[in-house]
Design an enzyme around this catalytic site. Structure first.
Site, PDB file in Angstrom:
ATOM      1  CG  ASP A   1      -4.358  38.389  52.438  1.00 50.45           C
ATOM      2  OD1 ASP A   1      -3.656  37.928  51.715  1.00 50.45           O
ATOM      3  OD2 ASP A   1      -5.097  39.455  51.902  1.00 50.45           O
TER       4      ASP A   1
ATOM      5  CB  ALA B   1     -15.410  38.151  47.454  1.00 49.44           C
TER       6      ALA B   1
ATOM      7  CD  GLU C   1     -23.231  38.356  40.417  1.00 57.83           C
ATOM      8  OE1 GLU C   1     -23.107  39.677  39.679  1.00 57.83           O
ATOM      9  OE2 GLU C   1     -22.728  38.244  41.476  1.00 57.83           O
TER      10      GLU C   1
ATOM     11  CG  HIS D   1     -22.338  42.681  41.886  1.00 55.21           C
ATOM     12  ND1 HIS D   1     -21.768  41.328  41.109  1.00 55.21           N
ATOM     13  CD2 HIS D   1     -21.418  43.220  42.463  1.00 55.21           C
ATOM     14  CE1 HIS D   1     -20.435  41.748  41.151  1.00 55.21           C
ATOM     15  NE2 HIS D   1     -20.217  42.616  41.985  1.00 55.21           N
TER      16      HIS D   1
ATOM     17  CB  ALA E   1     -18.674  49.054  44.039  1.00 52.99           C
TER      18      ALA E   1
HETATM   19  P1  NAD Z   1      -7.604  43.527  47.006  1.00 51.29           P
HETATM   20  O1  NAD Z   1      -6.623  42.890  46.086  1.00 51.29           O
HETATM   21  O2  NAD Z   1      -7.299  44.821  47.830  1.00 51.29           O
HETATM   22  O3  NAD Z   1      -7.517  42.417  48.139  1.00 51.29           O
HETATM   23  C1  NAD Z   1      -7.700  41.032  47.993  1.00 51.29           C
HETATM   24  C2  NAD Z   1      -6.899  40.277  49.134  1.00 51.29           C
HETATM   25  O4  NAD Z   1      -7.075  38.748  49.070  1.00 51.29           O
HETATM   26  C3  NAD Z   1      -5.381  40.441  48.855  1.00 51.29           C
HETATM   27  O5  NAD Z   1      -4.776  41.124  50.029  1.00 51.29           O
HETATM   28  C4  NAD Z   1      -4.952  39.063  48.567  1.00 51.29           C
HETATM   29  O6  NAD Z   1      -3.578  38.913  49.037  1.00 51.29           O
HETATM   30  C5  NAD Z   1      -5.871  38.155  49.122  1.00 51.29           C
HETATM   31  N1  NAD Z   1      -5.950  36.905  48.712  1.00 51.29           N
HETATM   32  C6  NAD Z   1      -5.719  36.370  47.465  1.00 51.29           C
HETATM   33  N2  NAD Z   1      -5.880  35.113  47.506  1.00 51.29           N
HETATM   34  C7  NAD Z   1      -6.351  34.812  48.787  1.00 51.29           C
HETATM   35  C8  NAD Z   1      -6.626  33.587  49.426  1.00 51.29           C
HETATM   36  N3  NAD Z   1      -6.950  32.312  48.681  1.00 51.29           N
HETATM   37  N4  NAD Z   1      -7.300  33.590  50.656  1.00 51.29           N
HETATM   38  C9  NAD Z   1      -7.043  34.566  51.447  1.00 51.29           C
HETATM   39  N5  NAD Z   1      -6.716  35.890  50.894  1.00 51.29           N
HETATM   40  C10 NAD Z   1      -6.510  35.803  49.661  1.00 51.29           C
HETATM   41  O7  NAD Z   1      -9.181  43.579  46.699  1.00 51.29           O
HETATM   42  P2  NAD Z   1     -10.148  44.312  47.141  1.00 51.29           P
HETATM   43  O8  NAD Z   1     -10.583  45.608  46.341  1.00 51.29           O
HETATM   44  O9  NAD Z   1     -10.243  44.178  48.379  1.00 51.29           O
HETATM   45  O10 NAD Z   1     -11.429  43.430  46.436  1.00 51.29           O
HETATM   46  C11 NAD Z   1     -11.926  42.040  46.886  1.00 51.29           C
HETATM   47  C12 NAD Z   1     -12.778  41.425  46.309  1.00 51.29           C
HETATM   48  O11 NAD Z   1     -14.287  42.063  46.174  1.00 51.29           O
HETATM   49  C13 NAD Z   1     -12.508  40.971  44.955  1.00 51.29           C
HETATM   50  O12 NAD Z   1     -13.088  39.786  44.513  1.00 51.29           O
HETATM   51  C14 NAD Z   1     -13.597  42.035  44.054  1.00 51.29           C
HETATM   52  O13 NAD Z   1     -13.774  41.513  43.002  1.00 51.29           O
HETATM   53  C15 NAD Z   1     -14.775  42.096  45.013  1.00 51.29           C
HETATM   54  N6  NAD Z   1     -15.685  43.339  45.032  1.00 51.29           N
HETATM   55  C16 NAD Z   1     -16.998  43.152  44.730  1.00 51.29           C
HETATM   56  C17 NAD Z   1     -17.776  44.426  44.930  1.00 51.29           C
HETATM   57  C18 NAD Z   1     -19.226  44.223  45.010  1.00 51.29           C
HETATM   58  O14 NAD Z   1     -19.642  44.963  44.503  1.00 51.29           O
HETATM   59  N7  NAD Z   1     -19.528  43.094  45.751  1.00 51.29           N
HETATM   60  C19 NAD Z   1     -17.238  45.577  44.688  1.00 51.29           C
HETATM   61  C20 NAD Z   1     -15.642  45.679  44.666  1.00 51.29           C
HETATM   62  C21 NAD Z   1     -14.953  44.619  44.635  1.00 51.29           C
END
Ligand code: NAD
Length: 318
Positions: free
Chosen positions: A176, A244, A274, A292, A295
């Site tokens: 990260d 993600a 999607e 999906h 959550a």
């Molecule tokens: P978050 O903001 O807490 O964490 C994301 C992390 O990614 C941050 O620490 C950031 O520094 C890091 N980051 C940004 N660009 C990066 C890169 N190029 N390489 C590596 N790290 C990088 O977010 P979160 O709440 O942990 O959510 C993460 C992902 O999960 C989001 O894309 C969100 O949309 C997705 N999500 C999916 C679902 C689902 O139903 N599948 C539900 C919630 C969130």
């Protein structure tokens, strides 16, 4: 004070809002009728998940709107900056669902280790006549304990996933660029053990992981973070999970990597197209699929509902 929860809201949130004098409507208004409906009923708060789009035209056409709330994390379905420029409060509930996504990732990791998804597809069809053949076919699974999990994106969900993975005895490494290290508290039998994880380079994670899971936002340039070049750096036989965003993995490159054996198996909760993912992804025997639902646990939806309600109530109390 009228709230339209166009993609629904958990009963916990609805109840809390109603107890505080709000009228909450949870029927889904089709996108094409949404502007008319908001104006007819003079809604002040619009709540959405990922299905309803809140674009500039809606923002411009609905002067009664004061708040737009997104139950969940990603706000790519809302023109956030534009709405804020127009004085509308836009908020989401980023923390409420992290644990739920991490648990889904763990279920996919266990699944990929033993090909459970594919055995589940084959057993109803061939289980009575070809039991022994299937037993042989799916009998070369691996164990998670002792394997290395590479976490790409070490924010909320990445860190929750680390907690679970450490709990089952995996080694965890993470990449990260915006996070140097994190302390992961692991609660076991009333005791808390804190584990510090220092992040490393993407290359190190790609080269050394037996399993990889992605928890980054969709890159701003829309380019996949994991494509052919990154797959080539991975261990042969790596297993990979993406919960993600669909475009974070290049789906063409994934299909190729599965074909060559570079990737042993993949699990996807999110897809480029999607809600109509491509057919070769949906029917691939080496891809485990969920629609999906990262959550979408009862508990997370409850937490999201309560967080939405708390935000609205405190805004109106000001
Ligand atoms: P978050 O903001 O807490 O964490 C994301 C992390 O990614 C941050 O620490 C950031 O520094 C890091 N980051 C940004 N660009 C990066 C890169 N190029 N390489 C590596 N790290 C990088 O977010 P979160 O709440 O942990 O959510 C993460 C992902 O999960 C989001 O894309 C969100 O949309 C997705 N999500 C999916 C679902 C689902 O139903 N599948 C539900 C919630 C969130």
């Amino acid at each position: 004070m009228k709230v339209l929860a166009n993609d629904g809201i958990a009963p916990s949130g609805q109840k809390k809002l109603e107890e505080n004098g709000f009228t909450v409507v949870t029927e889904t208004v089709p996108q094409e009728n949404l502007i008319q409906e908001i104006n007819d009923k003079q809604y002040e708060v619009l709540l959405v998940r990922s299905a309803t789009k809140v674009r500039k035209d809606l923002i411009d056409s609905c002067p009664s709107l004061k708040m737009i709330g997104r139950g969940g994390v990603g706000m790519d379905n809302i023109d956030v900056e534009y709405a804020r420029e127009k004085g509308i409060v836009v908020f989401n509930t980023p923390a409420s669902s992290s644990l739920a996504v991490a648990e889904l990732v763990m279920s996919h990791l266990f699944d990929l280790a033993r090909s459970v998804h594919d055995a589940n597809r084959q057993m109803p069809v061939k289980g009575d006549k070809e039991f022994k053949k299937l037993k042989k076919q799916y009998g070369k699974g691996v164990e998670l304990r002792g394997k290395t999990l590479g976490i790409i994106g070490f924010g909320r969900i990445g860190q929750y996933t680390a907690k679970y993975a450490l709990g089952v005895g995996m080694n965890v490494i993470a990449y990260d660029p915006f996070m140097e290290k994190a302390i992961i508290p692991i609660e076991i039998a009333g005791q808390t053990l804190s584990v510090e994880i220092k992040t490393t380079s993407l290359e190190e994670v790609l080269k050394n992981s037996d399993f990889i899971t992605l928890h980054v936002p969709m890159p701003a340039d829309g380019k996949a973070l994991i494509g052919e070049k990154e797959f080539n750096l991975m261990k042969d036989g790596v297993r990979i999970v993406n919960a993600a965003r669909g475009g974070v993995i290049n789906e063409d490159a994934l299909i190729e990597a599965l074909k060559s054996g570079k990737v042993k198996a993949a699990a996807l909760d999110v897809f480029v197209n999607e809600p109509t993912p491509r057919e070769d992804i949906l029917t691939h025997p080496k891809i485990a699929l969920t629609p999906h639902i990262g959550a979408a646990t009862v508990e997370a939806q409850d937490r999201i509902g309560t967080e939405l309600a708390d935000n609205i109530i405190s805004f109106y109390k000001k």
